[in-house]
Design a protein around this motif. Structure first.
Motif, PDB file in Angstrom:
ATOM      1  N   SER A  19      16.185  -1.038 -14.082  1.00  0.00           N
ATOM      2  CA  SER A  19      15.356  -0.228 -14.425  1.00  0.00           C
ATOM      3  C   SER A  19      14.838   0.754 -13.815  1.00  0.00           C
ATOM      4  CB  SER A  19      13.767  -1.082 -14.750  1.00  0.00           C
ATOM      5  OG  SER A  19      12.840  -0.469 -15.394  1.00  0.00           O
ATOM      6  N   ALA A  20      14.692   2.216 -14.346  1.00  0.00           N
ATOM      7  CA  ALA A  20      14.250   3.392 -13.738  1.00  0.00           C
ATOM      8  C   ALA A  20      12.688   3.346 -13.753  1.00  0.00           C
ATOM      9  CB  ALA A  20      14.762   4.492 -14.386  1.00  0.00           C
ATOM     10  N   VAL A  21      12.288   2.537 -14.676  1.00  0.00           N
ATOM     11  CA  VAL A  21      10.666   2.624 -14.751  1.00  0.00           C
ATOM     12  C   VAL A  21      10.177   1.697 -13.619  1.00  0.00           C
ATOM     13  CG1 VAL A  21       8.757   2.218 -16.144  1.00  0.00           C
ATOM     14  CG2 VAL A  21      10.622   3.170 -17.197  1.00  0.00           C
ATOM     15  N   ARG A  22      10.895   0.471 -13.570  1.00  0.00           N
ATOM     16  CA  ARG A  22      10.346  -0.281 -12.268  1.00  0.00           C
ATOM     17  C   ARG A  22      10.547   0.491 -11.084  1.00  0.00           C
ATOM     18  NH1 ARG A  22      14.305  -4.747 -12.444  1.00  0.00           N
ATOM     19  NH2 ARG A  22      15.597  -3.255 -11.225  1.00  0.00           N
ATOM     20  N   LYS A  23      11.680   1.295 -10.864  1.00  0.00           N
ATOM     21  CA  LYS A  23      11.775   1.855  -9.615  1.00  0.00           C
ATOM     22  C   LYS A  23      10.845   2.835  -9.105  1.00  0.00           C
ATOM     23  CE  LYS A  23      15.547   4.537  -7.170  1.00  0.00           C
ATOM     24  NZ  LYS A  23      16.742   5.038  -7.091  1.00  0.00           N
ATOM     25  N   ALA A  24      10.187   3.296 -10.587  1.00  0.00           N
ATOM     26  CA  ALA A  24       9.180   4.569 -10.315  1.00  0.00           C
ATOM     27  C   ALA A  24       7.873   3.820  -9.786  1.00  0.00           C
ATOM     28  CB  ALA A  24       9.113   5.322 -11.605  1.00  0.00           C
ATOM     29  N   LEU A  25       7.749   2.499 -10.153  1.00  0.00           N
ATOM     30  CA  LEU A  25       6.312   1.926  -9.897  1.00  0.00           C
ATOM     31  C   LEU A  25       6.270   1.139  -8.757  1.00  0.00           C
ATOM     32  CD1 LEU A  25       5.705   2.950 -13.018  1.00  0.00           C
ATOM     33  CD2 LEU A  25       4.538   1.034 -13.332  1.00  0.00           C
ATOM     34  N   TRP A  26       7.274   0.322  -8.657  1.00  0.00           N
ATOM     35  CA  TRP A  26       7.574  -0.533  -7.476  1.00  0.00           C
ATOM     36  C   TRP A  26       9.122  -0.350  -6.901  1.00  0.00           C
ATOM     37  CZ3 TRP A  26       6.170  -2.388 -12.242  1.00  0.00           C
ATOM     38  CH2 TRP A  26       4.999  -2.859 -12.555  1.00  0.00           C
ATOM     39  N   PRO A  27       9.281   0.654  -5.931  1.00  0.00           N
ATOM     40  CA  PRO A  27      10.526   1.229  -5.500  1.00  0.00           C
ATOM     41  C   PRO A  27      11.297   0.269  -4.858  1.00  0.00           C
ATOM     42  CG  PRO A  27       8.709   2.445  -4.528  1.00  0.00           C
ATOM     43  CD  PRO A  27       8.039   1.743  -5.671  1.00  0.00           C
ATOM     44  N   HIS A  28      10.643  -0.755  -4.040  1.00  0.00           N
ATOM     45  CA  HIS A  28      11.125  -1.864  -3.461  1.00  0.00           C
ATOM     46  C   HIS A  28      11.787  -2.878  -3.941  1.00  0.00           C
ATOM     47  CE1 HIS A  28      10.066   0.636   0.185  1.00  0.00           C
ATOM     48  NE2 HIS A  28       8.830   0.453  -0.167  1.00  0.00           N
ATOM     49  N   ALA A  29      11.364  -3.161  -5.412  1.00  0.00           N
ATOM     50  CA  ALA A  29      11.712  -4.286  -6.260  1.00  0.00           C
ATOM     51  C   ALA A  29      13.113  -3.887  -6.679  1.00  0.00           C
ATOM     52  CB  ALA A  29      10.865  -4.439  -7.509  1.00  0.00           C
ATOM     53  N   LYS A  30      14.305  -4.743  -6.181  1.00  0.00           N
ATOM     54  CA  LYS A  30      15.415  -4.408  -6.594  1.00  0.00           C
ATOM     55  C   LYS A  30      16.147  -5.594  -7.081  1.00  0.00           C
ATOM     56  CE  LYS A  30      15.738  -0.387  -3.452  1.00  0.00           C
ATOM     57  NZ  LYS A  30      16.435   0.344  -2.082  1.00  0.00           N
TER      58      LYS A  30
END
Length: 372
Positions: A162-173
């Motif tokens: 998710s690009a949205v998740r990356k934008a909000l929580w960049p360390h959640a991978k």
């Protein structure tokens, strides 16, 4: 804070289309953007259960999904030779519909896209967000095609990466779990009415599920040390190697795995977010919030359940209260599925400290048959 009247959904997959349908049904103005201009999905089978059928029925597409797939009796666990160890039959009906269903990903995609387009929900293909600016009372969005929009809520339903998740929580991978899944569609033997899972082989399991009266898919989930990458021309040979040693119907099905171009292999990666799955007026759902492994066959179901619940809450409450209520209803259930799926994979890879996979699967199936 007022209720949402205009919502953007980023991602045109299962969860995104489902939440768009749910919001539209409740009178909320919704639009969808999908980065893939061709709006394609890969041709694999999926297993769905009672909770998925119930959620789709709430969106008005339960009958269509059943017609697009194949209803079967439930799950069976077999030994290496194909002898039945345990049957886990599904409930005979859920809201008048069968509770265990196999169907192809393209068939489900067709059901959902036809419903969305039939409702007149705007969908823009080949477009996603460039930036998200949550200013407290609304979210300003700049899109990759240069256009702009302002929304009461933005929903990220854009999958495991998710690009949205990356934008909000960049360390959640997503993190590699140590296993990979192999899938291949083959002819369905006449009389097969169960999804079968074969146990007894170190480091993984294999099985099959009916998809249509003519077709089923076989799967193999095994430890893949080091997260290897396989040359495309070797995929059929690699999958057959993992199916060696099995008896029963699986042995015959494995002989049909001949075309490497038709093998779908994916390393298993998971990302289970802590609560909450939102910041301000931006929320993620489905795999963007809680991607897990396929051991319980619940990925699509969790996304559609998220969609149904989020649409209900946004229609009934102010935005802040709606998002909090959404988390209250969804977090523990999705976490249970995610952690249990990963646990089953750990037991595959470490049989010396494994619990009872049949009992855990039965427990989760029963729990998920309960209403959301």
């Amino acid at each position: 804070m007022d209720k949402a009247t205009r919502v953007l959904v980023i991602g045109g997959g299962v969860g995104g289309l489902a939440v768009a349908i749910g919001l539209h049904q409740r009178g909320i103005d919704v639009e969808v953007v999908e980065r893939d201009k061709d709006w394609k999905v890969y041709h694999v089978g999926i297993i769905v259960q009672a909770n998925f059928v119930r959620a789709l029925n709430m969106l008005g597409v339960g009958d269509d999904a059943v017609k697009a797939g194949y209803a079967y009796r439930g799950a069976r666990f077999l030994d290496l030779d194909g002898n039945v160890l345990k049957e886990l039959p599904g409930d005979t009906a859920v809201d008048g519909l069968p509770s265990d269903l196999g169907l192809t990903r393209p068939a489900l995609h067709k059901v959902l896209t036809e419903k969305v387009l039939g409702l007149g929900i705007p969908v823009r293909l080949g477009v996603t967000f460039e930036s998200l600016d949550d200013r407290g009372d609304a979210v300003d969005v700049v899109f990759t095609d240069g256009t702009r929009g302002t929304y009461d809520v933005v929903i990220g339903a854009d999958g495991n990466y998710s690009a949205v998740r990356k934008a909000l929580w960049p360390h959640a991978k997503p993190q590699y779990t140590g296993q990979g899944v192999w899938r291949y569609n083959v002819p369905r033997p006449e009389g097969l009415e169960w999804s079968d899972i074969y146990l007894g082989k170190d480091k993984g399991k294999a099985g099959y599920c009916p998809l249509t009266p003519e077709e089923m898919y076989i799967f193999a989930v095994f430890e893949e040390p080091g997260n290897p990458r396989f040359a495309p021309e070797t995929l059929a040979d690699e999958m057959r190697a993992r199916l060696e040693g099995y008896g029963g119907l699986l042995a015959e099905a494995a002989t049909h795995v001949t075309d490497p171009a038709l093998v779908v292999y994916r390393p298993l990666e998971a990302c289970i977010m802590p609560a909450p799955w939102y910041k301000g007026r931006i929320v993620v759902i489905g795999d963007a919030a809680h991607s897990a492994t396929p051991h319980l066959g619940q990925g699509a179901a969790m996304a559609v359940e998220d969609a149904v619940v989020l649409a209900e809450e946004l229609a009934e409450r102010a935005v802040d209260d709606a998002l909090a209520a959404f988390m209250e209803r969804r977090f523990e259930r999705a976490k249970l599925v995610g952690t249990s799926s990963i646990q089953l994979g750990e037991w595959d890879m470490h049989p010396e400290r494994a619990g009872d996979p049949v009992a855990l699967t039965d427990q989760i199936r029963r729990k998920l048959a309960e209403p959301v």
